[in-house]
Motif scaffolding. Sequence first.
Motif, short mmCIF file in Angstrom:
data_model
loop_
_atom_site.label_atom_id
_atom_site.label_comp_id
_atom_site.label_asym_id
_atom_site.label_seq_id
_atom_site.Cartn_x
_atom_site.Cartn_y
_atom_site.Cartn_z
N GLY A 22 0.81 -1.21 0.00
CA GLY A 22 0.00 0.00 0.00
C GLY A 22 0.84 1.26 0.00
N LEU A 23 1.90 1.29 0.80
CA LEU A 23 2.75 2.47 0.86
C LEU A 23 3.52 2.67 -0.44
N SER A 24 3.97 1.57 -1.04
CA SER A 24 4.63 1.69 -2.33
C SER A 24 3.68 2.27 -3.37
N SER A 25 2.45 1.80 -3.37
CA SER A 25 1.47 2.31 -4.32
C SER A 25 1.19 3.79 -4.08
N ALA A 26 1.04 4.16 -2.81
CA ALA A 26 0.78 5.56 -2.48
C ALA A 26 1.95 6.45 -2.89
N TYR A 27 3.15 5.96 -2.69
CA TYR A 27 4.35 6.72 -3.11
C TYR A 27 4.31 6.99 -4.61
N GLU A 70 13.72 -2.35 1.13
CA GLU A 70 13.32 -1.00 1.48
C GLU A 70 12.18 -0.51 0.58
N LEU A 71 11.40 0.42 1.11
CA LEU A 71 10.37 1.08 0.33
C LEU A 71 11.02 2.01 -0.69
N PRO A 72 10.32 2.30 -1.78
CA PRO A 72 10.92 3.16 -2.81
C PRO A 72 11.13 4.58 -2.29
N HIS A 327 -6.76 -3.27 -8.92
CA HIS A 327 -5.42 -3.85 -8.95
C HIS A 327 -5.14 -4.51 -7.61
N LEU A 328 -4.59 -5.70 -7.67
CA LEU A 328 -4.19 -6.42 -6.46
C LEU A 328 -2.67 -6.34 -6.34
N VAL A 329 -2.21 -5.60 -5.37
CA VAL A 329 -0.77 -5.43 -5.14
C VAL A 329 -0.42 -6.17 -3.85
N GLY A 330 0.66 -6.96 -3.91
CA GLY A 330 0.97 -7.82 -2.78
C GLY A 330 0.19 -9.12 -2.82
N TYR A 331 -0.30 -9.48 -3.98
CA TYR A 331 -1.10 -10.69 -4.19
C TYR A 331 -0.34 -11.60 -5.15
N GLY A 332 -0.20 -12.86 -4.79
CA GLY A 332 0.47 -13.79 -5.68
C GLY A 332 1.92 -13.44 -5.90
N PRO A 333 2.33 -13.21 -7.15
CA PRO A 333 3.75 -13.00 -7.44
C PRO A 333 4.32 -11.72 -6.83
N SER A 334 3.47 -10.77 -6.43
CA SER A 334 3.99 -9.54 -5.81
C SER A 334 3.92 -9.59 -4.29
N ALA A 335 3.71 -10.79 -3.72
CA ALA A 335 3.62 -10.92 -2.26
C ALA A 335 5.00 -11.06 -1.64
N SER A 336 5.84 -10.10 -1.91
CA SER A 336 7.16 -9.98 -1.27
C SER A 336 7.46 -8.51 -1.20
N THR A 337 8.43 -8.12 -0.40
CA THR A 337 8.68 -6.69 -0.24
C THR A 337 9.18 -6.06 -1.54
N ILE A 338 10.10 -6.73 -2.25
CA ILE A 338 10.56 -6.17 -3.51
C ILE A 338 9.48 -6.29 -4.57
N GLY A 339 8.73 -7.38 -4.55
CA GLY A 339 7.64 -7.55 -5.51
C GLY A 339 6.56 -6.51 -5.33
N ALA A 340 6.26 -6.15 -4.09
CA ALA A 340 5.24 -5.14 -3.82
C ALA A 340 5.68 -3.77 -4.33
N ASN A 341 6.96 -3.45 -4.18
CA ASN A 341 7.47 -2.18 -4.70
C ASN A 341 7.24 -2.07 -6.21
N ARG A 342 7.63 -3.10 -6.92
CA ARG A 342 7.49 -3.10 -8.38
C ARG A 342 6.03 -3.10 -8.79
N ALA A 343 5.22 -3.88 -8.07
CA ALA A 343 3.81 -3.97 -8.42
C ALA A 343 3.08 -2.65 -8.17
#
Length: 362
Positions: A22-27, A70-72, A327-343
């Motif tokens: 969520g924070l990555s998306s908000a950023y 780390e967060l972006p 959009h589902l962020v942090g779901y499936g393949p993006s369920a990791s800290t680096i994956g969530a940043n990219r997603a």
Amino acid sequence: MNDTGVRAREVDVAVVGAGQAGLSSAYHLRRSGYEPERDFVVLDHAPRPGGAWQFRWPSLTFGKVHGMHELPGMELTDADPDRPSAEVVGEYFDAYERAFDLRVRRPVDVTAVREGSDGRLLVETDDGTWSARALINATGTWDRPFWPRYPGQETFRGRQLHTAQYPGPEEFAGRHVVVVGGGASGTQHLMEIAAYAAATTWVTRRPPVFREGPFTEEFGRAAVALVDERVRQGLPPRSVVSVTGLPLNDAIRQGLADGVLDRRPMFDRITPDGVEWADGQRVEADVILWATGFRAAIDHLAPLRLREPGGGIRVEGTRVVADPRIHLVGYGPSASTIGANRAGRAAVRDIRRLTATSAATV
């Protein structure tokens, strides 16, 4: 308006959840020119910053955390490896929210997301309703611990708890503890508890796979691709760790050498005093600790009927195939800290195109 006749507050994007995803998306929304409260809102049901990290057990120090990215836009510096990860990450997330003025609203429980009027989504909460043109769902899994069911489970006279309730190893002093689950949490719990418990028994459905060698970028991409294929087919996602195996680090090697990680196959039933296998073998136990993972916390999306016959939500990248506004962020393949940043970045890029197109047609 919602069912009570109160006008919904309008934003372009609603972000549900303020963990890493969520924070990555908000950023990335901020970086794209969206203003908090005016153009987007971040809703988080947790009492304070930190996402699911704030609920981790005290003995999980930051130095024991694997793969925290780390967060972006903001480094995590000078973190004490001996401090609880809940404190370190909570403070980092708090500083991040303030540094980028993300204005997270909390605690706010999102109860349902429904179809609204004029092609908008109604995000219903215990603090009113928002009307959004797009939704980024970043609710993770922590709120949906998975409890397997076994015959006799309700008869057990000891204590049963899940990883989500794990208090640390000290509470198990002098007890026989059965730890169920072959993931990272299960092995960490087991090795901690063994130092306090009278005895431990480790059971898993499948033999654990210990992986030697470095976790290369190529290996990581292959693992993520396997998870991605499932969500593209509309199947419930598996965790990335379920396809990578457990890293054979020094702690795991010591656990194997000490006999703590002596795995037994899954028992067949639970008795009032322990567990039992089909061949008649029994283990008496005071505690059963279920380190059996989590499921995606997406029940609030049920009114939109996004689930496929396979039980999951079909996603391409982060976009829900059945509804490109979501959009589902942090779901499936993006369920990791680096994956969530990219997603988060990818979701915002798609949403910019979506909102630009819809604005042009108004």
